[in-house]
Design a protein around this motif. Sequence first.
Motif, PDB file in Angstrom:
ATOM      1  N   ASN A  58       0.911  -1.155   0.005  1.00  0.00           N
ATOM      2  CA  ASN A  58       0.222  -0.132   0.025  1.00  0.00           C
ATOM      3  C   ASN A  58       1.029   1.309  -0.063  1.00  0.00           C
ATOM      4  OD1 ASN A  58      -2.424  -1.500  -0.116  1.00  0.00           O
ATOM      5  ND2 ASN A  58      -2.275  -1.519   2.444  1.00  0.00           N
ATOM      6  N   ASP A  59       2.216   1.115   0.183  1.00  0.00           N
ATOM      7  CA  ASP A  59       2.964   2.437   0.087  1.00  0.00           C
ATOM      8  C   ASP A  59       3.319   2.575  -1.406  1.00  0.00           C
ATOM      9  OD1 ASP A  59       5.027   4.336   0.276  1.00  0.00           O
ATOM     10  OD2 ASP A  59       5.486   3.383   2.256  1.00  0.00           O
ATOM     11  N   ARG A  60       2.738   3.480  -2.001  1.00  0.00           N
ATOM     12  CA  ARG A  60       2.842   3.660  -3.269  1.00  0.00           C
ATOM     13  C   ARG A  60       4.313   4.209  -3.854  1.00  0.00           C
ATOM     14  NH1 ARG A  60       2.250   8.222  -6.324  1.00  0.00           N
ATOM     15  NH2 ARG A  60       1.952   8.128  -8.565  1.00  0.00           N
ATOM     16  N   ILE A 101      11.908   7.064   3.947  1.00  0.00           N
ATOM     17  CA  ILE A 101      10.531   6.540   3.930  1.00  0.00           C
ATOM     18  C   ILE A 101      10.071   5.252   4.923  1.00  0.00           C
ATOM     19  CG2 ILE A 101      10.138   7.362   1.572  1.00  0.00           C
ATOM     20  CD1 ILE A 101       9.905   4.456   0.781  1.00  0.00           C
ATOM     21  N   ALA A 102      10.975   4.577   5.342  1.00  0.00           N
ATOM     22  CA  ALA A 102      10.828   3.522   6.112  1.00  0.00           C
ATOM     23  C   ALA A 102      10.397   3.801   7.614  1.00  0.00           C
ATOM     24  CB  ALA A 102      12.079   2.496   6.147  1.00  0.00           C
ATOM     25  N   TYR A 122      11.325  -2.890   4.910  1.00  0.00           N
ATOM     26  CA  TYR A 122      11.359  -1.967   3.778  1.00  0.00           C
ATOM     27  C   TYR A 122      12.704  -2.203   2.967  1.00  0.00           C
ATOM     28  CZ  TYR A 122       7.329   1.113   4.383  1.00  0.00           C
ATOM     29  OH  TYR A 122       6.219   1.754   4.042  1.00  0.00           O
ATOM     30  N   TYR A 123      13.950  -2.643   3.554  1.00  0.00           N
ATOM     31  CA  TYR A 123      14.958  -2.905   2.890  1.00  0.00           C
ATOM     32  C   TYR A 123      14.918  -4.133   1.974  1.00  0.00           C
ATOM     33  CZ  TYR A 123      17.789   1.024   4.743  1.00  0.00           C
ATOM     34  OH  TYR A 123      18.383   2.130   5.305  1.00  0.00           O
ATOM     35  N   GLY A 124      14.192  -5.287   2.697  1.00  0.00           N
ATOM     36  CA  GLY A 124      13.746  -6.256   1.991  1.00  0.00           C
ATOM     37  C   GLY A 124      12.897  -6.070   0.976  1.00  0.00           C
ATOM     38  N   ALA A 125      11.897  -5.455   0.814  1.00  0.00           N
ATOM     39  CA  ALA A 125      11.028  -4.983  -0.230  1.00  0.00           C
ATOM     40  C   ALA A 125      12.063  -4.312  -1.237  1.00  0.00           C
ATOM     41  CB  ALA A 125      10.002  -4.160   0.233  1.00  0.00           C
TER      42      ALA A 125
END
Length: 346
Positions: free
Chosen positions: A172-174, A293-294, A302-305
Motif C-alpha cells: 500500500n506504500d505507493r 520513507i521506512a 522496507y529494505y527487504g522490499a
Amino acid sequence: FLSTRLGLDQQDVGLLMGIAVFLATLLGLYGGYIIDRLEKRKLLIVAMLSSSIGFALLTLAHDVYLTTLTLVVTEAASALFLIGSKAIISENLPIGLRAKVFSLRYTLTNIGYATGPMLGVIIAGYLPLAPFLIASAIALGSVFLMIGIAPTQRDQTAKPQNFFDTLRTLKNDRVLVLFTGGSLLSTIVHGRFTLYLSQFLLVTHAPQDALKILSAVLACNALTVIVMQYQIGRWLKREQMPYWIALGVAFFVFGLIGFSFSHSLVAWCIAMFIFTLGEMIIYPAEYLFVDTIAPEALRGSYYGAQNLAALGGALSPVICGFMLMHTPAPSMFYALSALAAVGGLL
C-alpha cells in the motif's frame, strides 16, 4: 567456470544464474521481515556461515540442479547480509550521519566487490577452483568480525504482527512500489554488469582477449570507487534526490553507449569510468531514499522490499544472454540504456 564445468552455452549460464538470483531475492523479502523480529547480529553470522559453505560446495559442481541449489544458498545469504547490515546502520546512527555512513559502507563493499572479481579472474587463470575456496575462507573469517557487533535491542511491541500484515503495508506504500520498480529496471543495468560484460566479451573476442579486457575494466571500476565514492556520497542530500538519480541514470546511458563503440582497451576503461560514476550515485541514493520513507519498526521489511530490485540482477544475464544469441552484440547495450532511462523516470 559454469560454462566449462557443466558444458553450458552463454544463454544457459545466464538462465542458471538468473534462476538462482530470482529465488534468493524472493527469499530476501521474508529475510527483511525476519530481521525486524530477530537479533540482527546472529542473522549476519548465519548469513556468512552459509556463504562460506556455499562457495566451498561450488568447487564440487558437476550437476546442474545441485549447482543451482548451492547458488541459491549463497545468493540468499548475500541478500540477508545486505538487508541486515543496512538495518543495523539505520538503527544505531542519527539521521544526519546515515548518508555519510551508507556511502562509506558502499565504498568498503565496493572495494571488495570490485577487486574480488578482478582477482578472481587472475587467480582462475592459474587455478580455476582457487577463487571459490578463497571466498569461502574469507566469508568464514568474517564471522569473527560479526561477533564483535553489539547485540540489538528492540521494543517487543514495535515488531510487526505477522508476515502478511507486513506485506499489505508494503504493497500500500505507493512511493515504495514506484521506487522499487524503478530500482529493479536500474539494477538490470548495474546489478550484475560483470556478468553481461563477460558474456559480451566472450561472444565478440577470443577468450584470452576477453579476460584481458575484463580485468582492465574491473580494475578501472575498483579504482574509481575507491578514490571517489566517499566524496560523492558526502554530497548526497535527501532534498536533492531526484536530481542525483537523474544524473546517475545519465552516466549509465553514456557509459553503455561507450561500451558499444569500444574497440580498444583505453576506450573500454573510459566507458567503464563513466558507467561507474552512475553506479556510485545510484547505490547510496537508493539506500538513503528507503531509509527516509521506512517506519522505524519496519526498516528490515522496507529494505527487504527494496531488495526485490535485485530481481533485475536475475533478469540481466537472461536478457543479455538472449540478445547476444539472437541480435547483433552491441544492441544489448542500447536495450540496457533504454531500461536505465525508464527506471530513472519511475
